[in-house]
Design a protein around this motif. Structure first.
Motif, PDB file in Angstrom:
ATOM      1  N   ARG B   6       0.935  -1.295  -0.034  1.00  0.00           N
ATOM      2  CA  ARG B   6      -0.070  -0.107   0.097  1.00  0.00           C
ATOM      3  C   ARG B   6       0.863   1.319   0.126  1.00  0.00           C
ATOM      4  O   ARG B   6       1.734   1.381   0.879  1.00  0.00           O
ATOM      5  N   ILE B   7       0.434   2.051  -0.884  1.00  0.00           N
ATOM      6  CA  ILE B   7       1.271   3.451  -1.093  1.00  0.00           C
ATOM      7  C   ILE B   7       0.471   4.398  -0.873  1.00  0.00           C
ATOM      8  O   ILE B   7      -0.504   4.480  -1.626  1.00  0.00           O
ATOM      9  N   LEU B   8       0.850   5.521  -0.254  1.00  0.00           N
ATOM     10  CA  LEU B   8       0.190   6.850  -0.247  1.00  0.00           C
ATOM     11  C   LEU B   8       1.097   7.935  -0.859  1.00  0.00           C
ATOM     12  O   LEU B   8       2.019   8.061  -0.524  1.00  0.00           O
ATOM     13  N   PHE B   9       0.332   8.446  -1.662  1.00  0.00           N
ATOM     14  CA  PHE B   9       0.816   9.702  -2.355  1.00  0.00           C
ATOM     15  C   PHE B   9       0.269  11.155  -2.008  1.00  0.00           C
ATOM     16  O   PHE B   9      -0.921  11.116  -1.719  1.00  0.00           O
ATOM     17  N   VAL B  10       1.039  11.885  -1.537  1.00  0.00           N
ATOM     18  CA  VAL B  10       0.606  13.281  -0.880  1.00  0.00           C
ATOM     19  C   VAL B  10       1.279  14.559  -1.866  1.00  0.00           C
ATOM     20  O   VAL B  10       2.564  14.673  -1.906  1.00  0.00           O
ATOM     21  N   ASP B  11       0.089  15.060  -2.577  1.00  0.00           N
ATOM     22  CA  ASP B  11       1.022  16.409  -3.283  1.00  0.00           C
ATOM     23  C   ASP B  11      -0.358  17.318  -3.279  1.00  0.00           C
ATOM     24  O   ASP B  11      -1.460  17.082  -3.436  1.00  0.00           O
ATOM     25  N   ASP B  12       0.049  18.615  -3.318  1.00  0.00           N
ATOM     26  CA  ASP B  12      -1.102  19.697  -3.388  1.00  0.00           C
ATOM     27  C   ASP B  12      -1.684  19.842  -4.655  1.00  0.00           C
ATOM     28  O   ASP B  12      -2.650  20.545  -5.152  1.00  0.00           O
ATOM     29  N   ILE B  30      -3.171   1.972  -4.485  1.00  0.00           N
ATOM     30  CA  ILE B  30      -2.620   3.265  -4.269  1.00  0.00           C
ATOM     31  C   ILE B  30      -3.791   4.196  -3.486  1.00  0.00           C
ATOM     32  O   ILE B  30      -4.928   3.842  -3.564  1.00  0.00           O
ATOM     33  N   SER B  31      -3.195   5.075  -2.541  1.00  0.00           N
ATOM     34  CA  SER B  31      -4.046   6.161  -2.137  1.00  0.00           C
ATOM     35  C   SER B  31      -3.444   7.543  -2.139  1.00  0.00           C
ATOM     36  O   SER B  31      -2.095   7.626  -2.546  1.00  0.00           O
ATOM     37  N   VAL B  32      -4.456   8.514  -2.353  1.00  0.00           N
ATOM     38  CA  VAL B  32      -3.542   9.948  -2.515  1.00  0.00           C
ATOM     39  C   VAL B  32      -4.518  10.804  -1.789  1.00  0.00           C
ATOM     40  O   VAL B  32      -5.600  10.520  -1.437  1.00  0.00           O
ATOM     41  N   ALA B  33      -3.629  11.859  -1.459  1.00  0.00           N
ATOM     42  CA  ALA B  33      -4.135  12.957  -0.597  1.00  0.00           C
ATOM     43  C   ALA B  33      -3.675  14.196  -1.026  1.00  0.00           C
ATOM     44  O   ALA B  33      -2.479  14.137  -1.489  1.00  0.00           O
ATOM     45  N   ASP B  34      -4.659  15.135  -1.307  1.00  0.00           N
ATOM     46  CA  ASP B  34      -4.092  16.254  -1.903  1.00  0.00           C
ATOM     47  C   ASP B  34      -3.763  17.358  -0.944  1.00  0.00           C
ATOM     48  O   ASP B  34      -3.531  18.655  -1.320  1.00  0.00           O
ATOM     49  N   SER B  35      -3.460  17.151   0.330  1.00  0.00           N
ATOM     50  CA  SER B  35      -3.216  17.862   1.349  1.00  0.00           C
ATOM     51  C   SER B  35      -2.555  17.112   2.421  1.00  0.00           C
ATOM     52  O   SER B  35      -3.121  16.132   2.708  1.00  0.00           O
ATOM     53  N   PRO B  36      -1.753  17.696   3.284  1.00  0.00           N
ATOM     54  CA  PRO B  36      -1.144  17.078   4.495  1.00  0.00           C
ATOM     55  C   PRO B  36      -2.303  16.600   5.464  1.00  0.00           C
ATOM     56  O   PRO B  36      -2.201  15.437   6.041  1.00  0.00           O
ATOM     57  N   SER B  37      -3.127  17.172   5.699  1.00  0.00           N
ATOM     58  CA  SER B  37      -4.384  16.991   6.645  1.00  0.00           C
ATOM     59  C   SER B  37      -5.092  15.778   6.214  1.00  0.00           C
ATOM     60  O   SER B  37      -5.321  14.920   7.014  1.00  0.00           O
ATOM     61  N   LYS B  38      -5.515  15.735   5.018  1.00  0.00           N
ATOM     62  CA  LYS B  38      -6.078  14.602   4.321  1.00  0.00           C
ATOM     63  C   LYS B  38      -5.193  13.455   4.545  1.00  0.00           C
ATOM     64  O   LYS B  38      -5.606  12.305   4.856  1.00  0.00           O
ATOM     65  N   ALA B  39      -3.824  13.519   4.314  1.00  0.00           N
ATOM     66  CA  ALA B  39      -3.021  12.344   4.375  1.00  0.00           C
ATOM     67  C   ALA B  39      -3.160  11.984   5.831  1.00  0.00           C
ATOM     68  O   ALA B  39      -3.195  10.743   6.161  1.00  0.00           O
ATOM     69  N   LEU B  40      -2.987  12.777   6.880  1.00  0.00           N
ATOM     70  CA  LEU B  40      -3.019  12.244   8.038  1.00  0.00           C
ATOM     71  C   LEU B  40      -4.112  11.640   8.492  1.00  0.00           C
ATOM     72  O   LEU B  40      -4.195  10.718   9.410  1.00  0.00           O
ATOM     73  N   ASP B  41      -5.378  12.094   8.065  1.00  0.00           N
ATOM     74  CA  ASP B  41      -6.623  11.418   8.131  1.00  0.00           C
ATOM     75  C   ASP B  41      -6.583   9.963   7.552  1.00  0.00           C
ATOM     76  O   ASP B  41      -6.805   8.988   8.174  1.00  0.00           O
ATOM     77  N   LEU B  42      -5.947   9.775   6.421  1.00  0.00           N
ATOM     78  CA  LEU B  42      -5.896   8.320   5.957  1.00  0.00           C
ATOM     79  C   LEU B  42      -4.850   7.704   6.761  1.00  0.00           C
ATOM     80  O   LEU B  42      -5.037   6.476   6.825  1.00  0.00           O
ATOM     81  N   LEU B  43      -3.790   7.955   7.159  1.00  0.00           N
ATOM     82  CA  LEU B  43      -2.837   7.447   8.071  1.00  0.00           C
ATOM     83  C   LEU B  43      -3.501   6.962   9.299  1.00  0.00           C
ATOM     84  O   LEU B  43      -3.077   5.822   9.956  1.00  0.00           O
ATOM     85  N   GLN B  44      -4.622   7.773   9.757  1.00  0.00           N
ATOM     86  CA  GLN B  44      -5.309   7.115  11.039  1.00  0.00           C
ATOM     87  C   GLN B  44      -6.035   6.026  10.774  1.00  0.00           C
ATOM     88  O   GLN B  44      -5.912   5.256  11.575  1.00  0.00           O
ATOM     89  N   ASP B  54       4.959  15.228  -1.452  1.00  0.00           N
ATOM     90  CA  ASP B  54       5.806  16.628  -1.718  1.00  0.00           C
ATOM     91  C   ASP B  54       6.400  17.474  -0.558  1.00  0.00           C
ATOM     92  O   ASP B  54       5.768  17.102   0.564  1.00  0.00           O
ATOM     93  N   GLU B  55       7.235  18.246  -0.719  1.00  0.00           N
ATOM     94  CA  GLU B  55       7.802  18.993   0.282  1.00  0.00           C
ATOM     95  C   GLU B  55       6.821  20.470   0.427  1.00  0.00           C
ATOM     96  O   GLU B  55       6.623  20.546   1.532  1.00  0.00           O
ATOM     97  N   ARG B  56       6.848  21.075  -0.462  1.00  0.00           N
ATOM     98  CA  ARG B  56       6.097  22.301  -0.360  1.00  0.00           C
ATOM     99  C   ARG B  56       4.648  22.425  -0.449  1.00  0.00           C
ATOM    100  O   ARG B  56       4.193  22.074  -1.776  1.00  0.00           O
ATOM    101  N   MET B  57       3.955  22.329   0.381  1.00  0.00           N
ATOM    102  CA  MET B  57       2.353  22.223   0.443  1.00  0.00           C
ATOM    103  C   MET B  57       1.906  23.382   1.501  1.00  0.00           C
ATOM    104  O   MET B  57       2.588  23.536   2.530  1.00  0.00           O
TER     105      MET B  57
END
Lengths: 583, 297
Positions: B6-12, B30-44, B54-57
């Motif tokens: 399982r892979i999570l991609f995060v990018d704005d 594959i999972s994707v999140a277009d913001s860090p907060s969404k990513a954290l939700d998915l990680l939960q 991505d670095e700059r978001m």
């Protein structure tokens, strides 16, 4: 320092003393004075000689009175006094001179005494000599008839008397004495009236006999008084003194020469030292000048470097932002192309199947069964592909890619707008477009900053667009850094008056301290740590705005953010050069 | 457990996510999140083998997100995929997020595929070990051996380069040994089991740095390596980060508090590594890549 001052004072004192001493020495050897002395000596000797001459004259009856002698005697004393005075006047006192003067004075006094004695005796003698012949003649006449012998004797006596008186022969004295003895008693033999005459005659003869010797003794004494010798001795002593003085003066001359030499040497030494000091000083000054020049040069260089590094820093920031902005679409467009290529590979089998069907259908005797089988394969393949959503994927990926390329294109065009190469000529410029472009370019710097734009209707202004964009960027950068990329930036535009527009940048950062407000546009002023900022950004912005005939002011209260107000004229003066100093 | 990794991609940028999903959806979950907060939700809610960010978001930087990932799920391998390399982000990616790879946009599919595949292998291999470790930590805590802070005395620091300069970067660090070059330092370290940390001046490290480090890790996998100094260029920095040879990267002079905190963390890291090394199960069989990556924890 103090010792040298003392030395200088000492040398000055010595010099002054020497001058007085030399002056004094020169007084005593003053030629005028010496001449006066000489004259006085001459006069004294002359007077002395004339006294002698007059004494002789008066002895031999050549001069009849003593007036001249008395005068000369006075003059002799006067001369002596004058010499004394001259010596005294210069304070010349030496034992030799004193002795010689004393001796001369005693001879002068002596001579005077002798002269007085001589004068009194000579008077008696002369009187007798003058009267004796007359009395003798008269007496001869009286006795000639009665006593011819006596007459003859009287005549002889007169002759002897005169001869003795004038020539001083011993025979004559004897003759006279004999005759006088013979004549004694003659008065008894003459008439009563002539008796006194005889006594007078005898008296005269006796006087001559008595006074001639005394007078001559005094005269000889007078002539022998050593005034001349003593005067000459004094003169010699004086000359000796003068010689000594001039020797002294010579010594002084040597002294002066020595002194001058020493002084010259000292001057040369001082000159050399001064020269040395001057050279040292000159060298020091040159060194210092060189150092200062170096420092100035270095400063200039480092200033240039700083300006350059400020430019590079801005450029770097911009590139960083732009690179990020471009790399993102580039990344997915690139990736999409690969995916689409792979997807198209899957379509190959479908198209191949269709090709086979087409070939089978166009055969002379188409095999229906074969066609049906092939069709089934193709449909199966299609369903497989469809299940994988390949078509939608291709469509959507291509759409995204197109969008991404559009993004890149827009960024590039923004960049071009932002850093448009423009000359010194002012061109018409839409400030809002410039602001938007700059905001896009500064996107990275702004980070998560919220930007609120409140634009009002504005005329286009005449300016150098890239320079004005630079102003916007520097102010926006400053705001972003002040709020650490997390604050809020409000950009307001308005027409300040008919000729000017105003752009206001308001942030909600920590604001600017009162003490920093005056310096904020100074070059190199920065509150950031060393190495983090050049402190040139705002000063460059200020210069650019001023060169456009506008103004840049800052209003801030600590804790309440900062407000930068850019005021720009709508039109530039004709021919106004916007060539802004590059820093 | 799902057969597929399982892979999570995060990018704005949603299009990046679309593209990546299209590329890898056939091979991975594959999972994707277009913001860090969404990513954290998915990680939960989910367990991921790999997180690519991505670095700059807006809202949060990539390395901050990955740090949280590391804290919540140490076995998840972290990868940064960023459009621009800057020194701070690089140092943070090592020091805070302990990333496995620092990748640049635009990327190449083949490289990214390889990285993802390795990352998934590592993650799956690491998971039981790290779980054991965590359990061991919990047990230790329960038995009163809590924390077991590394004794300063048996944690000697070795400096490589000018130790005065190193001391400026890490104030308060005491160097038990100091060598001028890496080539000299490695043989010395082999004979000194008390050395737990090496501080290396990257500006003077020379060309053979990575070889020396590889040799060092082969023999002394418990040593924690801190790289110090301004980096010459991003290329050098990137290769250092991606070789996973460094555990910490110090690019600016730290304050005394920062330095001491870093040294304390490094001490704990060394402690863990030593325990791993002493565990015979781990000593053999685990691939080099994995072993190195484990060191980032």
């Amino acid at each position: 320092m103090k010792i040298s001052h003392l030395l200088i004072a000492l040398v000055l004192l010595l010099a002054a003393g020497s001058i007085f001493y030399i002056r004094y020495q020169e007084q005593t050897t003053d030629p005028v004075w010496r001449g006066q002395m000489e004259v006085q000596f001459e006069s004294l000797l002359m007077t002395d000689a004339r006294i002698n001459e007059q004494a002789l004259r008066s002895r031999y009856s050549l001069s009849s009175n003593y007036d001249e002698l008395a005068q000369l005697s006075q003059r002799l004393k006067g001369d002596l006094e004058r010499i004394d005075q001259l010596l005294m006047a210069r304070g010349v006192v030496t034992p030799q001179l004193e002795t010689a003067t004393k001796a001369l004075r005693s001879s002068v006094v002596n001579k005077e005494d002798v002269l007085e004695n001589f004068k009194s005796h000579n008077s008696l003698l002369r009187n007798s000599i003058r009267h004796a012949p007359a009395v003798g003649d008269e007496l001869t006449a009286v006795v000639a008839i009665e006593q011819p012998d006596s007459a003859q004797r009287i005549e002889s006596t007169v002759n002897a008397l005169l001869s003795y008186a004038l020539l001083g022969e011993a025979e004559d004295a004897e003759q006279l004495r004999t005759n006088v003895a013979q004549l004694n008693g003659l008065e008894q033999q003459v008439v009563e009236d002539s008796r006194s005459m005889v006594l007078e005659f005898i008296n005269h003869a006796n006087t001559v006999l008595r006074e001639k010797q005394t007078t001559d003794a005094y005269l000889s004494s007078l002539l022998q008084v050593p005034t001349v010798d003593r005067a000459i001795a004094l003169k010699d002593a004086f000359s000796g003194y003068i010689a000594q003085q001039s020797r002294g003066q010579n010594n002084i001359h040597y002294l002066i020469i020595g002194y001058l030499s020493v002084l010259g040497l000292a001057l040369i030494y001082l000159g050399l030292r001064l020269r040395g000091t001057y050279q040292l000083l000159d060298q020091k000054v040159q060194e210092r000048t060189a150092e200062i020049e170096n420092a100035y040069h270095e400063l200039q260089q480092s200033q240039e470097q700083l300006i350059q590094s400020e430019k590079m820093a801005s450029l770097g920031q911009m590139v960083a932002g732009v690179a990020h902005e471009i790399n993102t679409p580039l990344g997915y467009v690139n990736n999409n192309m690969d995916v689409v290529r792979l997807d198209l590979g899957e379509l190959d089998s479908l198209l191949g199947g269709l090709g086979e069907i087409s070939a089978a259908m166009s055969a002379k005797n188409p095999d229906r069964q074969q066609i049906v089988n092939l069709l089934r394969e193709v449909v199966k393949e299609y369903r497989r592909i469809h299940k994988r959503e390949v078509f939608d994927e291709i469509r959507s990926l291509l759409k995204d890619s197109q969008y991404g390329l559009g993004e890149i294109g827009e960024l590039v065009s923004n960049l071009r707008d932002f850093s448009r190469v423009d000359g010194a000529e002012a061109v018409r410029f839409d400030v809002h477009k410039g602001l938007d472009t700059t905001l896009k370019v500064c996107k990275t710097v702004l980070g998560d900053m919220e930007v609120v734009k409140d634009y009002s209707e504005l005329p286009q202004i005449e300016c150098s667009p890239s320079k004005i964009n630079q102003v916007f960027m520097n102010i926006i950068n400053n705001a972003a850094q002040a709020t650490a990329g997390k604050g809020k930036l409000i950009i307001l535009t308005s027409s300040a008056d008919s000729g000017h527009i105003e752009i206001v940048f308001k942030d909600n950062g920590p604001g600017i301290e009162q003490a920093h407000l005056n310096k904020i546009f100074d070059p190199f002023f920065t509150t950031k740590d060393i190495g983090e900022g050049t402190g040139l950004g705002l000063s460059i912005a200020y210069k650019i705005v001023r060169s456009h005939g506008g103004n840049l002011v800052v209003v801030s209260e600590p804790g309440h953010g900062a407000e930068f107000r850019v005021l720009l004229p709508v039109t530039q003066r004709v021919g106004a050069a916007l060539k802004v100093v590059e820093g | 457990m799902d057969a597929r990794a399982r892979i999570l991609f995060v990018d704005d940028e949603i299009r990046v996510l679309n593209s990546l999903r299209a590329t890898f959806r056939h091979d991975y979950e594959i999972s994707v999140a277009d913001s860090p907060s969404k990513a954290l939700d998915l990680l939960q809610q989910n367990q991921f083998d790999v997180v690519v960010s991505d670095e700059r978001m807006p809202g949060m930087r990539g390395h901050q997100l990955l740090r949280q990932v590391r804290e919540r799920s140490p076995a998840t391998v972290r990868v940064l995929l960023t459009g621009y390399v800057d020194a701070d982000a690089l140092a943070n990616s090592i020091n805070e997020a302990g990333v496995y790879r620092y990748l640049q946009k635009p990327w190449s599919i083949s490289d990214l595929s390889q990285v993802l595949q390795d990352a998934c292998d590592i993650s799956q291999a690491a998971e039981p070990i790290l779980v054991d470790q965590i359990q061991a930590d919990v047990m230790a805590k329960r038995e009163g051996r809590a924390d077991n802070p590394p004794n300063q005395l048996d944690l000697s620091i070795m400096g490589v380069g000018d130790h005065v300069r190193l001391g400026q970067y890490l104030p308060g660090a005491h160097f038990a040994l100091s060598e001028r070059s890496m080539a000299r330092a490695v043989p010395v370290v082999m004979r000194r089991p008390d050395i737990g940390v090496m501080v290396i001046d990257l500006e003077e490290a020379g060309v053979s740095l990575s070889q020396c480090l590889a040799m060092l890790h082969e023999k002394r996998s418990d040593i924690v390596v801190i790289g110090v100094g301004a980096l010459k260029n991003h290329h050098q920095a990137l290769s250092l980060v991606n070789s996973n040879d460094l555990q910490k990267l110090v690019t600016s002079m730290l304050s005394r508090e920062q330095s001491e905190a870093l040294l304390k963390e490094v001490g704990q890291q060394h402690h863990r590594l030593r325990r791993q090394r002493e565990n015979p199960e781990l000593a053999g069989g685990v691939r080099g890549l994995f072993r190195r990556w484990l060191r980032l924890h």
